[in-house]
Motif scaffolding. Structure first.
Motif, PDB file in Angstrom:
ATOM      1  N   LEU A 124       1.186   6.451   7.816  1.00 45.76           N
ATOM      2  CA  LEU A 124      -0.057   6.653   7.394  1.00 45.76           C
ATOM      3  C   LEU A 124      -0.215   5.628   6.181  1.00 45.76           C
ATOM      4  CD1 LEU A 124      -2.564   8.379   7.106  1.00 45.76           C
ATOM      5  CD2 LEU A 124      -1.270  10.173   6.013  1.00 45.76           C
ATOM      6  N   GLU A 125      -1.110   4.935   6.162  1.00 47.10           N
ATOM      7  CA  GLU A 125      -1.271   4.020   5.163  1.00 47.10           C
ATOM      8  C   GLU A 125      -2.583   4.770   4.464  1.00 47.10           C
ATOM      9  OE1 GLU A 125      -0.144   1.354   4.325  1.00 47.10           O
ATOM     10  OE2 GLU A 125       1.020   0.700   6.168  1.00 47.10           O
ATOM     11  N   LEU A 126      -2.180   4.852   2.989  1.00 45.93           N
ATOM     12  CA  LEU A 126      -2.989   5.438   2.120  1.00 45.93           C
ATOM     13  C   LEU A 126      -3.615   4.622   0.960  1.00 45.93           C
ATOM     14  CD1 LEU A 126      -0.557   8.351   1.511  1.00 45.93           C
ATOM     15  CD2 LEU A 126      -2.720   8.675   2.642  1.00 45.93           C
ATOM     16  N   PRO A 127      -4.927   4.883   0.605  1.00 46.33           N
ATOM     17  CA  PRO A 127      -5.476   4.027  -0.399  1.00 46.33           C
ATOM     18  C   PRO A 127      -4.946   4.431  -1.905  1.00 46.33           C
ATOM     19  CG  PRO A 127      -7.175   5.544   0.773  1.00 46.33           C
ATOM     20  CD  PRO A 127      -5.821   6.044   1.230  1.00 46.33           C
ATOM     21  N   ALA A 128      -5.107   3.405  -2.954  1.00 44.43           N
ATOM     22  CA  ALA A 128      -4.293   3.950  -4.015  1.00 44.43           C
ATOM     23  C   ALA A 128      -5.104   5.062  -4.573  1.00 44.43           C
ATOM     24  CB  ALA A 128      -4.499   2.851  -4.864  1.00 44.43           C
ATOM     25  N   GLY A 129      -6.290   5.068  -4.660  1.00 46.57           N
ATOM     26  CA  GLY A 129      -7.164   6.143  -5.134  1.00 46.57           C
ATOM     27  C   GLY A 129      -7.546   7.199  -4.079  1.00 46.57           C
ATOM     28  N   ARG A 130      -9.059   7.557  -4.039  1.00 48.25           N
ATOM     29  CA  ARG A 130      -9.598   8.741  -3.503  1.00 48.25           C
ATOM     30  C   ARG A 130      -9.588   8.159  -2.087  1.00 48.25           C
ATOM     31  NH1 ARG A 130     -15.004   9.670  -1.651  1.00 48.25           N
ATOM     32  NH2 ARG A 130     -15.684   7.812  -3.070  1.00 48.25           N
ATOM     33  N   VAL A 131      -9.399   9.019  -1.239  1.00 45.92           N
ATOM     34  CA  VAL A 131      -9.508   9.097   0.444  1.00 45.92           C
ATOM     35  C   VAL A 131     -10.827   9.299   0.750  1.00 45.92           C
ATOM     36  CG1 VAL A 131      -8.870   9.953   2.584  1.00 45.92           C
ATOM     37  CG2 VAL A 131      -6.997   9.693   0.805  1.00 45.92           C
ATOM     38  N   LYS A 132     -11.730   8.368   1.139  1.00 45.09           N
ATOM     39  CA  LYS A 132     -13.043   8.278   1.513  1.00 45.09           C
ATOM     40  C   LYS A 132     -13.181   8.754   2.818  1.00 45.09           C
ATOM     41  CE  LYS A 132     -14.115   4.436  -1.492  1.00 45.09           C
ATOM     42  NZ  LYS A 132     -14.841   3.112  -1.669  1.00 45.09           N
ATOM     43  N   GLY A 133     -12.138   8.548   3.742  1.00 45.27           N
ATOM     44  CA  GLY A 133     -12.293   8.815   5.127  1.00 45.27           C
ATOM     45  C   GLY A 133     -10.934   8.736   5.792  1.00 45.27           C
ATOM     46  N   MET A 189       0.896  -1.089   0.016  1.00 42.86           N
ATOM     47  CA  MET A 189      -0.358   0.215  -0.117  1.00 42.86           C
ATOM     48  C   MET A 189       0.762   1.358   0.026  1.00 42.86           C
ATOM     49  SD  MET A 189      -3.122  -1.051  -0.004  1.00 42.86           S
ATOM     50  CE  MET A 189      -3.658   0.394   0.213  1.00 42.86           C
ATOM     51  N   PRO A 190       0.391   2.115  -0.499  1.00 46.06           N
ATOM     52  CA  PRO A 190       1.074   3.405  -0.557  1.00 46.06           C
ATOM     53  C   PRO A 190       1.155   3.976   0.879  1.00 46.06           C
ATOM     54  CG  PRO A 190      -0.460   3.818  -2.142  1.00 46.06           C
ATOM     55  CD  PRO A 190      -0.737   2.556  -1.520  1.00 46.06           C
ATOM     56  N   ARG A 191       2.185   4.618   1.473  1.00 44.40           N
ATOM     57  CA  ARG A 191       2.421   4.731   2.875  1.00 44.40           C
ATOM     58  C   ARG A 191       3.362   6.035   2.977  1.00 44.40           C
ATOM     59  NH1 ARG A 191       4.480   0.289   1.971  1.00 44.40           N
ATOM     60  NH2 ARG A 191       2.685  -0.697   2.561  1.00 44.40           N
ATOM     61  N   GLU A 192       3.093   6.893   4.177  1.00 42.53           N
ATOM     62  CA  GLU A 192       4.018   7.887   4.505  1.00 42.53           C
ATOM     63  C   GLU A 192       4.271   8.042   6.152  1.00 42.53           C
ATOM     64  OE1 GLU A 192       3.254  12.784   4.608  1.00 42.53           O
ATOM     65  OE2 GLU A 192       1.632  11.533   3.510  1.00 42.53           O
ATOM     66  N   LYS A 193       5.443   8.128   6.148  1.00 44.01           N
ATOM     67  CA  LYS A 193       6.000   8.405   7.507  1.00 44.01           C
ATOM     68  C   LYS A 193       5.882   9.556   8.090  1.00 44.01           C
ATOM     69  CE  LYS A 193       7.860   4.228   8.034  1.00 44.01           C
ATOM     70  NZ  LYS A 193       7.249   3.113   8.986  1.00 44.01           N
ATOM     71  N   ILE A 194       5.052   9.661   9.264  1.00 42.09           N
ATOM     72  CA  ILE A 194       4.994  11.131  10.096  1.00 42.09           C
ATOM     73  C   ILE A 194       5.395  11.163  11.242  1.00 42.09           C
ATOM     74  CG2 ILE A 194       2.887  11.461   8.231  1.00 42.09           C
ATOM     75  CD1 ILE A 194       1.108  11.271  10.411  1.00 42.09           C
ATOM     76  N   THR A 195       5.437  12.379  12.092  1.00 39.09           N
ATOM     77  CA  THR A 195       5.738  12.732  13.301  1.00 39.09           C
ATOM     78  C   THR A 195       4.749  13.681  13.723  1.00 39.09           C
ATOM     79  OG1 THR A 195       7.436  14.253  12.948  1.00 39.09           O
ATOM     80  CG2 THR A 195       7.957  11.976  13.143  1.00 39.09           C
ATOM     81  N   PHE A 196       4.343  13.551  14.903  1.00 41.60           N
ATOM     82  CA  PHE A 196       3.193  14.648  15.315  1.00 41.60           C
ATOM     83  C   PHE A 196       3.502  14.711  16.844  1.00 41.60           C
ATOM     84  CE2 PHE A 196       1.319  10.569  15.177  1.00 41.60           C
ATOM     85  CZ  PHE A 196       0.535  10.501  16.542  1.00 41.60           C
ATOM     86  N   PRO A 197       3.299  16.058  17.493  1.00 39.59           N
ATOM     87  CA  PRO A 197       3.535  16.183  18.822  1.00 39.59           C
ATOM     88  C   PRO A 197       2.379  15.737  19.869  1.00 39.59           C
ATOM     89  CG  PRO A 197       2.812  18.307  17.986  1.00 39.59           C
ATOM     90  CD  PRO A 197       2.925  17.216  16.948  1.00 39.59           C
ATOM     91  N   THR A 198       2.765  15.527  21.115  1.00 37.01           N
ATOM     92  CA  THR A 198       1.707  15.329  22.093  1.00 37.01           C
ATOM     93  C   THR A 198       1.488  16.408  22.883  1.00 37.01           C
ATOM     94  OG1 THR A 198       3.162  14.073  23.777  1.00 37.01           O
ATOM     95  CG2 THR A 198       2.417  12.844  21.926  1.00 37.01           C
ATOM     96  N   ALA A 199       0.512  16.592  23.785  1.00 40.18           N
ATOM     97  CA  ALA A 199       0.498  17.311  24.947  1.00 40.18           C
ATOM     98  C   ALA A 199       1.474  17.451  25.766  1.00 40.18           C
ATOM     99  CB  ALA A 199      -1.200  17.154  25.575  1.00 40.18           C
ATOM    100  N   ALA A 200       2.305  16.259  26.010  1.00 37.77           N
ATOM    101  CA  ALA A 200       3.315  16.223  26.816  1.00 37.77           C
ATOM    102  C   ALA A 200       4.398  16.741  26.323  1.00 37.77           C
ATOM    103  CB  ALA A 200       3.709  14.679  27.367  1.00 37.77           C
ATOM    104  N   GLY A 201       4.549  17.106  24.991  1.00 38.18           N
ATOM    105  CA  GLY A 201       5.624  17.827  24.477  1.00 38.18           C
ATOM    106  C   GLY A 201       6.749  17.086  23.691  1.00 38.18           C
ATOM    107  N   HIS A 202       6.279  15.740  23.606  1.00 40.07           N
ATOM    108  CA  HIS A 202       7.363  14.971  22.849  1.00 40.07           C
ATOM    109  C   HIS A 202       6.615  14.510  21.427  1.00 40.07           C
ATOM    110  CE1 HIS A 202       5.389  12.210  25.585  1.00 40.07           C
ATOM    111  NE2 HIS A 202       4.988  11.280  24.620  1.00 40.07           N
ATOM    112  N   GLU A 203       7.474  14.021  20.591  1.00 39.41           N
ATOM    113  CA  GLU A 203       6.988  13.651  19.278  1.00 39.41           C
ATOM    114  C   GLU A 203       6.668  12.103  19.205  1.00 39.41           C
ATOM    115  OE1 GLU A 203       6.849  15.468  16.166  1.00 39.41           O
ATOM    116  OE2 GLU A 203       6.991  16.959  17.624  1.00 39.41           O
ATOM    117  N   LEU A 204       5.483  11.789  18.461  1.00 36.76           N
ATOM    118  CA  LEU A 204       5.477  10.397  18.440  1.00 36.76           C
ATOM    119  C   LEU A 204       5.578  10.168  16.726  1.00 36.76           C
ATOM    120  CD1 LEU A 204       1.761  10.043  20.379  1.00 36.76           C
ATOM    121  CD2 LEU A 204       4.395   9.497  21.170  1.00 36.76           C
ATOM    122  N   VAL A 205       5.892   8.874  16.499  1.00 37.19           N
ATOM    123  CA  VAL A 205       6.263   8.376  15.078  1.00 37.19           C
ATOM    124  C   VAL A 205       4.988   7.522  14.684  1.00 37.19           C
ATOM    125  CG1 VAL A 205       7.705   7.168  13.678  1.00 37.19           C
ATOM    126  CG2 VAL A 205       8.674   8.673  15.386  1.00 37.19           C
ATOM    127  N   GLY A 206       4.663   7.743  13.316  1.00 38.77           N
ATOM    128  CA  GLY A 206       3.576   6.933  12.595  1.00 38.77           C
ATOM    129  C   GLY A 206       3.699   6.602  11.308  1.00 38.77           C
TER     130      GLY A 206
END
Length: 399
Positions: A20-29, A1-18
């Motif tokens: 993102l699994e993406l559809p090949a076509g339109r993103v329905k949700g 599957m198409p995918r993207e590595k992302i990071t985002f902050p938490t309220a505690a002030g540190h970064e989480l790593v994730g």
């Protein structure tokens, strides 16, 4: 599957790593997936489930909880409340990215975390749990170590799932004091509970307790034969199919602009994923993995052959019914030959001649004269005539 590595902050002030699994076509949700206790975003269950949701059009973020995998922070000190905060951060990240409400999916203790987080979020339209416990302290039963000594000394070494961890007294206290029942009482979004009746780690009675406590609308799906960690891809695919079908009833609608005539083709995600929109339908085109694609849909030449094949079958059936000829069905097989010149006895001056080979197989016994007539009609179908006619393709730029 198409995918993207992302990071985002938490309220505690540190970064989480994730991821993102993406559809090949339109993103329905959009959805967030919370993994099981001490697992990671790359566990088999998390990977299978999120990729299966993406195949069904739902962009799904799986991530490592605080202190696990690639995420920052101290797992041994965060406790269940920390997992809830992480889920909240992930949900807000996806809601912001796609400008829509999101679905929360939680596996095992991650299921308890999404239930607890939902009450504090206004960007969630539904929750699905998979093999989740109905009480958070149940997780302490999976910890091998002297919890009383940890309460006395402030921290200590334990084993969880055969892996060593250092956890704090705060971690233990926070887990013991978590009140999931109160969160279920406050839950006001649609809920789907999925659980294996053969789960040896979190028994089916937990699913019963969650389902009975929650308000409607709620649904239950049995995952017969699945193990707790969802390590069988077929089980994960079934669970994701159930979740995607259920979620479609509640997710914010992303209207598709269907053309009044012709088709609209839009580039999608991944290397080759492409969306095809007709007057009433949406489908995905792709390339096989051998060409760098994800094999999530027919190729452009598959669609070309399908156009000729369907038109051929429709035309023969229409003609037979109109003329009162016996007809029990037909199978049309087509292949495309990119370099037909070497096998062509009349195209020496056209080295790049291409050909489509079409084979007809009629169902049942038909008189030979009927077979011959229908084969003649096949060459007169509209798409056949278009392909063999003087076809011009005009390209212009839209404003």
């Amino acid at each position: 599957m198409p995918r993207e590595k992302i990071t985002f902050p938490t309220a505690a002030g540190h970064e989480l790593v994730g991821t993102l699994e993406l559809p090949a076509g339109r993103v329905k949700g959009a959805a967030v997936f919370a993994h099981c206790f001490t697992c990671s975003q790359n566990s088999k269950g998390a990977t299978y489930l999120t990729r299966a949701l993406a195949r069904r059009g739902i962009a799904t973020l799986r991530f490592d909880f605080t202190g696990l995998g690639g995420s920052e922070g101290d797992f041994g000190d965060s406790g269940f409340a920390g997992d809830v905060v992480d889920v909240e951060a992930a949900a807000r990240e996806m809601a912001k990215r796609y400008e829509t409400k999101v679905l929360l999916v939680g596996h095992s203790l991650g299921g308890a975390a999404v239930l607890a987080a939902t009450a504090r979020l206004d960007c969630v339209y539904g929750v699905a749990t998979i093999n989740a416990p109905s009480d958070v302290p149940h997780a302490l039963e999976r910890i091998e170590g002297d919890l009383e000594a940890i309460a006395r000394d402030g921290k200590g070494e334990v084993a969880i799932g055969g892996r060593p961890f250092t956890i704090s007294a705060h971690f233990v206290d926070d887990t013991r004091e978590a009140d999931l029942a109160a969160k279920l009482d406050a839950l006001r979004v649609p809920l789907m509970v999925l659980h294996s009746p053969t789960d040896r780690i979190v028994g089916i009675e937990h699913a019963k307790a969650i389902f009975e406590r929650a308000h409607h609308p709620k649904s239950f799906v049995g995952l017969e034969g699945a193990d707790h960690l969802m390590t069988d891809e077929a089980d994960a695919d079934f669970a994701s199919e159930m979740i995607a079908g259920w979620a479609a009833r509640f997710m914010p609608k992303d209207p598709v602009a269907h053309p009044e005539n012709g088709v609209i083709v839009r580039t999608g995600n991944g290397k080759w994923g492409t969306e095809v929109v007709t007057g009433h339908h949406v489908l995905t085109a792709d390339e096989p993995r051998s060409y760098g694609g994800e094999d999530l849909g027919p190729t452009p030449y598959d669609l070309l052959l399908a156009g000729l094949g369907t038109c051929t079958a429709m035309t023969m059936k229409f003609y037979a019914e109109r003329e009162g000829l016996p007809f029990h069905g037909v199978e049309v097989r087509l292949t495309h030959d990119r370099d037909h010149a070497k096998d062509c006895d009349h195209c020496e001056d056209e080295p790049r001649v291409q050909a489509i080979h079409r084979t007809l197989r009629f169902d049942g016994d038909l008189p030979q004269e009927v077979v011959d007539k229908l084969a003649e009609v096949a060459d007169k179908c509209p798409v056949h005539r278009t392909l063999e006619g003087d076809l011009h393709i005009h390209t212009e730029l839209s404003e």
